[in-house]
Write an enzyme that holds these catalytic residues in place. Sequence first.
Site, PDB file in Angstrom:
ATOM      1  N   LEU A 433       0.849  -1.200   0.000  1.00  0.00           N
ATOM      2  CA  LEU A 433       0.000   0.000   0.000  1.00  0.00           C
ATOM      3  C   LEU A 433       0.886   1.252   0.000  1.00  0.00           C
ATOM      4  O   LEU A 433       1.172   1.836   1.037  1.00  0.00           O
ATOM      5  CB  LEU A 433      -0.923  -0.023   1.226  1.00  0.00           C
ATOM      6  CG  LEU A 433      -2.195   0.816   1.111  1.00  0.00           C
ATOM      7  CD1 LEU A 433      -3.182   0.459   2.209  1.00  0.00           C
ATOM      8  CD2 LEU A 433      -1.942   2.304   1.109  1.00  0.00           C
ATOM      9  N   GLU A 435       1.310   4.404  -2.824  1.00  0.00           N
ATOM     10  CA  GLU A 435       1.077   4.967  -4.159  1.00  0.00           C
ATOM     11  C   GLU A 435       2.362   5.532  -4.742  1.00  0.00           C
ATOM     12  O   GLU A 435       2.598   5.449  -5.939  1.00  0.00           O
ATOM     13  CB  GLU A 435      -0.022   6.027  -4.111  1.00  0.00           C
ATOM     14  CG  GLU A 435      -1.434   5.454  -3.994  1.00  0.00           C
ATOM     15  CD  GLU A 435      -1.764   4.924  -2.597  1.00  0.00           C
ATOM     16  OE1 GLU A 435      -1.025   5.240  -1.638  1.00  0.00           O
ATOM     17  OE2 GLU A 435      -2.765   4.183  -2.458  1.00  0.00           O
ATOM     18  N   GLN A 457      -6.309   3.101  -6.498  1.00  0.00           N
ATOM     19  CA  GLN A 457      -7.613   2.540  -6.137  1.00  0.00           C
ATOM     20  C   GLN A 457      -8.758   3.557  -6.208  1.00  0.00           C
ATOM     21  O   GLN A 457      -9.836   3.256  -6.696  1.00  0.00           O
ATOM     22  CB  GLN A 457      -7.525   1.929  -4.746  1.00  0.00           C
ATOM     23  CG  GLN A 457      -8.438   0.775  -4.540  1.00  0.00           C
ATOM     24  CD  GLN A 457      -7.971  -0.112  -3.400  1.00  0.00           C
ATOM     25  OE1 GLN A 457      -7.921   0.322  -2.252  1.00  0.00           O
ATOM     26  NE2 GLN A 457      -7.632  -1.354  -3.701  1.00  0.00           N
ATOM     27  N   PRO A 464      -0.557  10.660  -2.603  1.00  0.00           N
ATOM     28  CA  PRO A 464       0.774  10.292  -2.109  1.00  0.00           C
ATOM     29  C   PRO A 464       1.787  10.054  -3.237  1.00  0.00           C
ATOM     30  O   PRO A 464       2.982  10.014  -2.987  1.00  0.00           O
ATOM     31  CB  PRO A 464       0.511   8.986  -1.332  1.00  0.00           C
ATOM     32  CG  PRO A 464      -0.921   9.031  -0.975  1.00  0.00           C
ATOM     33  CD  PRO A 464      -1.603   9.759  -2.101  1.00  0.00           C
ATOM     34  N   HIS A 503     -13.006   9.086  -1.939  1.00  0.00           N
ATOM     35  CA  HIS A 503     -13.182   8.202  -3.103  1.00  0.00           C
ATOM     36  C   HIS A 503     -13.850   8.918  -4.266  1.00  0.00           C
ATOM     37  O   HIS A 503     -13.790   8.459  -5.387  1.00  0.00           O
ATOM     38  CB  HIS A 503     -14.060   7.002  -2.716  1.00  0.00           C
ATOM     39  CG  HIS A 503     -13.593   6.290  -1.496  1.00  0.00           C
ATOM     40  ND1 HIS A 503     -13.914   6.700  -0.231  1.00  0.00           N
ATOM     41  CD2 HIS A 503     -12.813   5.197  -1.367  1.00  0.00           C
ATOM     42  CE1 HIS A 503     -13.347   5.878   0.647  1.00  0.00           C
ATOM     43  NE2 HIS A 503     -12.675   4.964  -0.017  1.00  0.00           N
TER      44      HIS A 503
END
Length: 699
Positions: A433, A435, A457, A464, A503
């Site tokens: 995990l 980025e 995602q 990041p 999101h």
Amino acid sequence: MNASPKPLRQDVDVGSLQWRSVLRQIARSRALDDLEESTLLPQRKVLYQFSARGHELTQVLLGHQLTGTRDGVGAYYRSRPLALSLGLPLEEALASTMMRAGGMSDGRDIGVVFNLPRKKGACVLPVCGGVGAQYTPAVGWAQALRYRATVLGDKDCENSIAVAHGGDASTATNGFWAALNIVTTERLPYLFFIEDNGYGISVPSRLQTPGGNIAKNLAGFHGLRVLDGDASDPMAAAALIENAVMGVRSGGGPALIRLVVPRLSGHSGQDTQTYKSETEIVAETDSDPVEKLRAQLVPRHISAADWESEIEQGRQAVAAALAQVEARAAADPARVRRHMFTEIAADGSMELQQQGGTRCEGVVPPPGTEHANPQGPRINLVTAVRRTLERELGMNPRMLIFGEDVGRKGGVHAATLGLQEKFSSARIFDTSLSEEGIIGRAVGMAAAGLMPVPEIQFRKYADPAAEQLNDCGTMRWRTANRFAAPMVVRIPGGFFKCGDPWHSQSNEVQWLHGLGWRVAMPSNAQDAVGLLRSALRGNDPTIFFEHRALLDGSWARRAYPGDEFVVPFGKASLLREGTSLTVVSWGAMVERCEQAFVDTGISGDLLDLRTLSPWDRDATLASVRKTRRCLIVHEDTMTAGFGAEIAACIAKEAFFDLDAPIERLAMPDVPSPHSPVLLAAVLPGVAAISRAIKTLAEI
Ligand SMILES: Cc1ncc(C[n+]2csc(CCOP(=O)(O)OP(=O)(O)O)c2C)c(N)n1
């Protein structure tokens, strides 16, 4: 093999090294720093100077070990002695710091921010100004070596390694930790080469890592071999560096070597080092590795006269390079806009970068067709994406898909469902995990001749990776087309049943300021197929935005348009033709605009831009000149949203064709709210778009 200078005829072998060649390279580097510091900087012929004085010995020793056919190096602004030892010509080094035409960046980037494209011999990836930015691209290089060796059968990659060179302060950066995590979990052939000069500008090492010694702190890190040494003992440092490199090269897994070196000048030409005491400066001067080397070699292995002769030859070589550079033209302002993207000549040929991507390795993608050949029932957008990925994976063995959960799970949006089973976990794989790690790794893979397709995602989680995204976008320009890193970054985002600030952002305008990226925002499954295929067969980095509301939205469903269907970037789709106004939109707003036209019964043009970089100015202006009114609808927030750019363009180019002010409908300047009630209150809806259409048409 790399192009490091050949050993001298009367060289001095101590252990496995030819020390006279080492000395020769050190002498050149130091003479270059002397010239810049004493003359070129005061004369303002060099504007930024980063002296490597004190760092030369260790870097040249490293350079001598980088003999793998496809060794790859992530470097930083103080890596010039390393670059010289890997074959960077003195003239090129100086021409870059003096901002002359041609060379490593054609005057676009700081001279010490260099690059060395190579298909054989150690390749230096384009250096970035950001501290720590070198680490994750070098990870991508290491992973590409493994992929090329084990899957593509490329023998040149078998014993090659990646090295990332950085200072002590760089070990505090996100990039360092992201890289450390990946290379140890994946056991990649990767060496961290850390030169600890005690400072990051003025901040001491003890504030960069507890206790001030990163090697000590990482001694127990699982899967990492750690070596710690000091440049003030040149023979021991040489043995340690050889040991570190050979360990990685022989399959021992990743390693980190820390070497204490003195920084004998200020951080940069401007830095007067007032934060160091006189005693400290004297101690640093006394520990100069070049003097330590002299003490070990003269007179036992080299006479004092020979030593002086090498130092003098270094000065002469630099003086000769200066004369050549002074004769070169200054960087040409007429060229400064070039090489933001692949340039295509009138005869259709591409001016390819020297390194990066699959095309300059001889891969020629099939041409594709803009003619859709709809097959079978309508499929949703996520199926369209999956099917296109599958088809292109089948055709291009250099294409790799990776990201969080894209493997066994098939992605949290199911876009990669079943692809790992079909194409193996070497090609479709889950990442840690990080980025920064995902995009940085993609940069290195692209530089090493692969086509990476990383998935972020959700939209907000690209942040990041901001540094790597920025550096990737500007790579072609800042290296004057020597390097490029073509890739396709798939990012789902935008609202779904509800919103939220993480999101559900769209914020596509960020990519339009992220220079060098092509940006696609399809509104339906057919365009998604064509745009994705164009991007995957293209030669520029691309952001492919997959709108969450469209992934399974019924309006966006279309029949699969065929395995060769492509949609060129920069070509809008005219969804409705009419007379009263032009509505310009993209992504999930297109469906709502279409419905608003149906509801109002007003006749107008509806343009779906499909791509925002480039965007179809011609089609937009032609339509507005015809209808004389324009409404722009987007999901991104109003202030400085892309609608502002379109409106400014229309106002400038078609002002006298307008019968009404240009209107924009967008999210107000608030993050996407979670509650559907709140979301509906701020997102342009069909009713609001209908009202705007009516009002504008009636002016
Ligand atoms: C991401 C980032 N933050 C800050 C800077 C400004 N800066 C340039 S060099 C430097 C210190 C780096 O020190 P270190 O990594 O130890 O290398 P050294 O200069 O000592 O060789 C800083 C803070 C930068 N270039 N990049």
